[in-house]
Design a protein around this motif. Structure first.
Motif, mmCIF file in Angstrom:
data_model
loop_
_atom_site.group_PDB
_atom_site.id
_atom_site.type_symbol
_atom_site.label_atom_id
_atom_site.label_comp_id
_atom_site.label_asym_id
_atom_site.label_seq_id
_atom_site.Cartn_x
_atom_site.Cartn_y
_atom_site.Cartn_z
ATOM 1 N N ASP A 1 15.942 3.461 -8.954
ATOM 2 C CA ASP A 1 16.834 3.130 -7.833
ATOM 3 C C ASP A 1 16.243 3.575 -6.502
ATOM 4 O O ASP A 1 16.338 2.869 -5.493
ATOM 5 C CB ASP A 1 18.205 3.790 -8.025
ATOM 6 C CG ASP A 1 18.993 3.167 -9.154
ATOM 7 O OD1 ASP A 1 18.807 1.966 -9.398
ATOM 8 O OD2 ASP A 1 19.786 3.872 -9.792
ATOM 9 N N ILE A 2 15.640 4.754 -6.501
ATOM 10 C CA ILE A 2 15.110 5.310 -5.261
ATOM 11 C C ILE A 2 13.975 4.451 -4.717
ATOM 12 O O ILE A 2 13.930 4.132 -3.520
ATOM 13 C CB ILE A 2 14.641 6.761 -5.490
ATOM 14 C CG1 ILE A 2 15.845 7.655 -5.833
ATOM 15 C CG2 ILE A 2 13.905 7.300 -4.274
ATOM 16 C CD1 ILE A 2 15.476 9.040 -6.298
ATOM 17 N N LEU A 3 13.044 4.067 -5.581
ATOM 18 C CA LEU A 3 11.917 3.247 -5.135
ATOM 19 C C LEU A 3 12.377 1.887 -4.622
ATOM 20 O O LEU A 3 11.923 1.413 -3.577
ATOM 21 C CB LEU A 3 10.916 3.063 -6.276
ATOM 22 C CG LEU A 3 10.089 4.289 -6.658
ATOM 23 C CD1 LEU A 3 9.258 4.011 -7.908
ATOM 24 C CD2 LEU A 3 9.185 4.720 -5.512
ATOM 25 N N VAL A 4 13.315 1.253 -5.350
ATOM 26 C CA VAL A 4 13.798 -0.069 -4.938
ATOM 27 C C VAL A 4 14.551 0.022 -3.615
ATOM 28 O O VAL A 4 14.432 -0.859 -2.752
ATOM 29 C CB VAL A 4 14.681 -0.691 -6.046
ATOM 30 C CG1 VAL A 4 15.380 -1.951 -5.539
ATOM 31 C CG2 VAL A 4 13.847 -1.014 -7.273
ATOM 32 N N ASP A 5 15.321 1.089 -3.439
ATOM 33 C CA ASP A 5 16.058 1.269 -2.181
ATOM 34 C C ASP A 5 15.120 1.575 -1.009
ATOM 35 O O ASP A 5 15.369 1.153 0.127
ATOM 36 C CB ASP A 5 17.075 2.404 -2.315
ATOM 37 C CG ASP A 5 18.289 1.997 -3.133
ATOM 38 O OD1 ASP A 5 18.445 0.794 -3.406
ATOM 39 O OD2 ASP A 5 19.084 2.879 -3.508
ATOM 40 N N VAL B 1 0.827 -1.212 0.000
ATOM 41 C CA VAL B 1 0.000 0.000 0.000
ATOM 42 C C VAL B 1 0.862 1.264 0.000
ATOM 43 O O VAL B 1 0.579 2.214 -0.737
ATOM 44 C CB VAL B 1 -0.973 -0.009 1.197
ATOM 45 C CG1 VAL B 1 -1.709 1.333 1.305
ATOM 46 C CG2 VAL B 1 -1.980 -1.145 1.043
ATOM 47 N N PRO B 2 1.942 1.344 0.813
ATOM 48 C CA PRO B 2 2.791 2.548 0.775
ATOM 49 C C PRO B 2 3.370 2.836 -0.617
ATOM 50 O O PRO B 2 3.477 3.998 -1.007
ATOM 51 C CB PRO B 2 3.898 2.220 1.780
ATOM 52 C CG PRO B 2 3.272 1.281 2.744
ATOM 53 C CD PRO B 2 2.353 0.432 1.905
ATOM 54 N N VAL B 3 3.729 1.781 -1.359
ATOM 55 C CA VAL B 3 4.243 1.986 -2.709
ATOM 56 C C VAL B 3 3.163 2.575 -3.597
ATOM 57 O O VAL B 3 3.389 3.535 -4.345
ATOM 58 C CB VAL B 3 4.763 0.666 -3.306
ATOM 59 C CG1 VAL B 3 5.124 0.870 -4.781
ATOM 60 C CG2 VAL B 3 5.980 0.167 -2.544
ATOM 61 N N LEU B 4 1.964 2.010 -3.533
ATOM 62 C CA LEU B 4 0.859 2.483 -4.369
ATOM 63 C C LEU B 4 0.501 3.927 -4.027
ATOM 64 O O LEU B 4 0.194 4.734 -4.915
ATOM 65 C CB LEU B 4 -0.361 1.577 -4.183
ATOM 66 C CG LEU B 4 -0.170 0.118 -4.646
ATOM 67 C CD1 LEU B 4 -1.405 -0.700 -4.314
ATOM 68 C CD2 LEU B 4 0.122 0.053 -6.136
ATOM 69 N N PHE C 1 11.764 0.814 -0.724
ATOM 70 C CA PHE C 1 10.675 -0.135 -0.440
ATOM 71 C C PHE C 1 11.151 -1.570 -0.664
ATOM 72 O O PHE C 1 11.519 -1.948 -1.784
ATOM 73 C CB PHE C 1 9.470 0.151 -1.340
ATOM 74 C CG PHE C 1 8.842 1.493 -1.113
ATOM 75 C CD1 PHE C 1 7.998 1.721 -0.040
ATOM 76 C CD2 PHE C 1 9.113 2.556 -1.978
ATOM 77 C CE1 PHE C 1 7.420 2.968 0.167
ATOM 78 C CE2 PHE C 1 8.545 3.799 -1.782
ATOM 79 C CZ PHE C 1 7.693 4.009 -0.700
ATOM 80 N N SER C 2 11.145 -2.352 0.400
ATOM 81 C CA SER C 2 11.570 -3.760 0.303
ATOM 82 C C SER C 2 10.614 -4.593 -0.534
ATOM 83 O O SER C 2 10.961 -5.694 -0.964
ATOM 84 C CB SER C 2 11.687 -4.359 1.708
ATOM 85 O OG SER C 2 10.427 -4.308 2.381
ATOM 86 N N ALA C 3 9.420 -4.079 -0.785
ATOM 87 C CA ALA C 3 8.432 -4.812 -1.592
ATOM 88 C C ALA C 3 8.745 -4.760 -3.081
ATOM 89 O O ALA C 3 8.068 -5.415 -3.882
ATOM 90 C CB ALA C 3 7.033 -4.250 -1.346
ATOM 91 N N LEU C 4 9.791 -3.991 -3.471
ATOM 92 C CA LEU C 4 10.108 -3.811 -4.885
ATOM 93 C C LEU C 4 11.477 -4.393 -5.228
ATOM 94 O O LEU C 4 12.404 -4.355 -4.429
ATOM 95 C CB LEU C 4 10.094 -2.320 -5.250
ATOM 96 C CG LEU C 4 8.763 -1.584 -5.139
ATOM 97 C CD1 LEU C 4 8.944 -0.115 -5.481
ATOM 98 C CD2 LEU C 4 7.709 -2.226 -6.039
ATOM 99 N N ASP C 5 11.554 -4.906 -6.452
ATOM 100 C CA ASP C 5 12.825 -5.363 -7.024
ATOM 101 C C ASP C 5 13.094 -4.571 -8.296
ATOM 102 O O ASP C 5 12.161 -4.051 -8.931
ATOM 103 C CB ASP C 5 12.773 -6.856 -7.350
ATOM 104 C CG ASP C 5 12.640 -7.725 -6.108
ATOM 105 O OD1 ASP C 5 13.248 -7.372 -5.081
ATOM 106 O OD2 ASP C 5 11.919 -8.744 -6.165
ATOM 107 N N ALA C 6 14.355 -4.507 -8.676
ATOM 108 C CA ALA C 6 14.726 -3.809 -9.907
ATOM 109 C C ALA C 6 14.153 -4.524 -11.120
ATOM 110 O O ALA C 6 13.979 -5.745 -11.122
ATOM 111 C CB ALA C 6 16.247 -3.711 -10.016
#
Length: 443
Positions: A171-175, A114-117, A177-182
């Motif tokens: 890079d910023i989003l992946v760094d 949810v935080p990513v969205l 949020f642990s829910a994201l991968d590159a």
């Protein structure tokens, strides 16, 4: 043969010539060739005449930098596909009789968050041309333009927003949020381990050396000099090491600290905050620094052109501020200030090509050890013997004069006015000549 095939095959006969620019520093799209600029004009004329396919072909020919092959345009009958490279991202697009589409994958979920969205929703409200959307587990950024509305100016800014936002955010989003991968980084060309090590070693050397110098100075007495030293460090790291992703963001954050709220916050306080930000970089692990050194192609500049008078004013202002440090024999600080006087503009603006070429000579002279480590053969300045290769330096500058004479007929740098007594004298006289550069068109 379809329309795009015919247009593209005829266009290849006029392919733009490569131009010689330094490999260091931020990409500048202020260095288009005469042939490229002609394509931009043709693109606008074709669009106004409702010749949309011709306009699009000319637009992508203008956009492509022949030095780095940053744009790939592939005709397919009445349709076409294209790819645009910007840092860590590769934008993919298609064109048909109705629309121009482009999209790029930013990252992918390893679990929904949810935080990513929420973050993406907030970003969508800040964007003018592009929008985030979900494609299964992938986060993508896209634009959609009707061909009838794809005027060159609009198409340029839409693709620029899409490309720069994607390159900055992945890079910023992946760094964050642990829910994201590159995702979408398979095209990236890594630097060799040897090159990464060289860059890391100089990163630590310059960072540690500058911070150690600053901590020996009285923060109030030397507040101006301390500011110049830290800002010049940021610009030097950015120009010579070509950092990407999160590392670039951290350098920009440190830079912003100084320039934001200048009237409200005293210099000493801004210096303290900027120093604290730079000390955070000292704590980064070696592998975390190295991962942001990779070879990247760019299509759009992060900076905008500026009247060259602004560059001249910065140099002249710094000259005045450096007088006290020179008279009181703080030559190391004065030297940093002279370098800053040009480095600020190189970092902040998209400069004319010859200005960047001259800045590169200045950096080569002042940091010859780095250039040698990176494989350059010319020793323009030997620190051990404190001697210049005056012949080679003059040859390089005269070559710049000659190469740019056709476009900038009033531009000339007088090599006879350069003083090679020491580094400070050389920098001062070179910068003085740069303030005399005339980029106006000859009447």
């Amino acid at each position: 043969m379809g329309l795009f095939d015919r247009l593209f095959s005829s266009d290849k006969e006029e392919e733009t010539e490569p131009i010689d620019v330094p490999i260091f520093g931020r990409y500048s799209d202020n260095n288009k060739t005469a042939a490229q600029l002609k394509k931009w004009t043709q693109s606008k004329k074709s669009y106004d005449a409702q010749k949309y396919s011709e306009s699009i072909v000319d637009f992508f020919t203008y956009l492509r930098d022949p030095n780095i092959d940053n744009v790939i345009f592939t005709p397919d009958g009445e349709n076409a596909k294209f790819s645009i490279f910007q840092g860590s991202k590769k934008v993919s697009g298609s064109i048909d009789e109705n629309c121009v589409r482009a999209e790029v994958s930013i990252a992918k979920f390893n679990k929904r968050s949810v935080p990513v969205l929420r973050k993406l929703l907030e970003k969508n409200f800040q964007l003018y041309y592009s929008k985030f959307y979900l494609d299964d587990d992938k986060i993508k950024l896209k634009i959609y333009n009707n061909v009838l509305a794809a005027a060159p100016n609009k198409l340029y800014y839409a693709l620029k927003e899409l490309s720069i936002q994607a390159d900055r955010l992945d890079d910023i989003l992946v760094d964050d949020f642990s829910a994201l991968d590159a995702d979408g980084i398979g095209h990236i060309e890594e630097c060799t381990p040897e090159e990464k090590q060289i860059k890391y070693d100089f990163f630590r050397y310059w960072l540690d050396k500058t911070i150690a110098k600053i901590e020996k100075l009285k923060p109030d007495t030397f507040s101006g000099g301390i500011s110049y030293m830290m800002l010049n460090l940021i610009y030097k790291l950015d120009y010579l090491l070509l950092p990407e992703g999160r590392l670039t963001e951290k350098l920009e954050e440190a830079n912003t600290i100084f320039w934001k709220n200048m009237k409200e916050i005293p210099v000493a306080e801004r210096n303290y905050k900027m120093l604290r930000k730079l000390k955070e970089l000292q704590q980064w692990k070696e592998e975390d620094v190295k991962k942001y050194f990779y070879k990247a192609k760019h299509t759009f500049s992060l900076t905008k052109p500026t009247p060259f008078k602004n560059v001249i004013d910065t140099i002249n202002t710094t000259f005045k501020n450096a007088v006290w440090y020179r008279e009181n024999e703080h030559n190391d600080i004065a030297l940093e200030m002279l370098e800053y006087s040009f480095a600020y503009s190189q970092f902040s603006f998209s400069l004319p090509k010859p200005a960047t070429q001259l800045f590169d000579i200045m950096m080569h002279v002042n940091h010859n050890d780095f250039y040698i480590a990176m494989g350059y053969q010319d020793i323009l300045y030997n620190r051990a013997s404190k001697t210049f290769d005056t012949k080679k330096i003059i040859e390089k500058i005269e070559a710049i004069n000659k190469e740019n004479q056709e476009r900038y007929k009033l531009m000339n740098i007088d090599t006879a006015a350069l003083d090679f007594e020491n580094l400070q004298s050389f920098n001062f006289t070179l910068l003085l000549q740069i303030t005399k550069l005339d980029f106006r068109k000859k009447k």
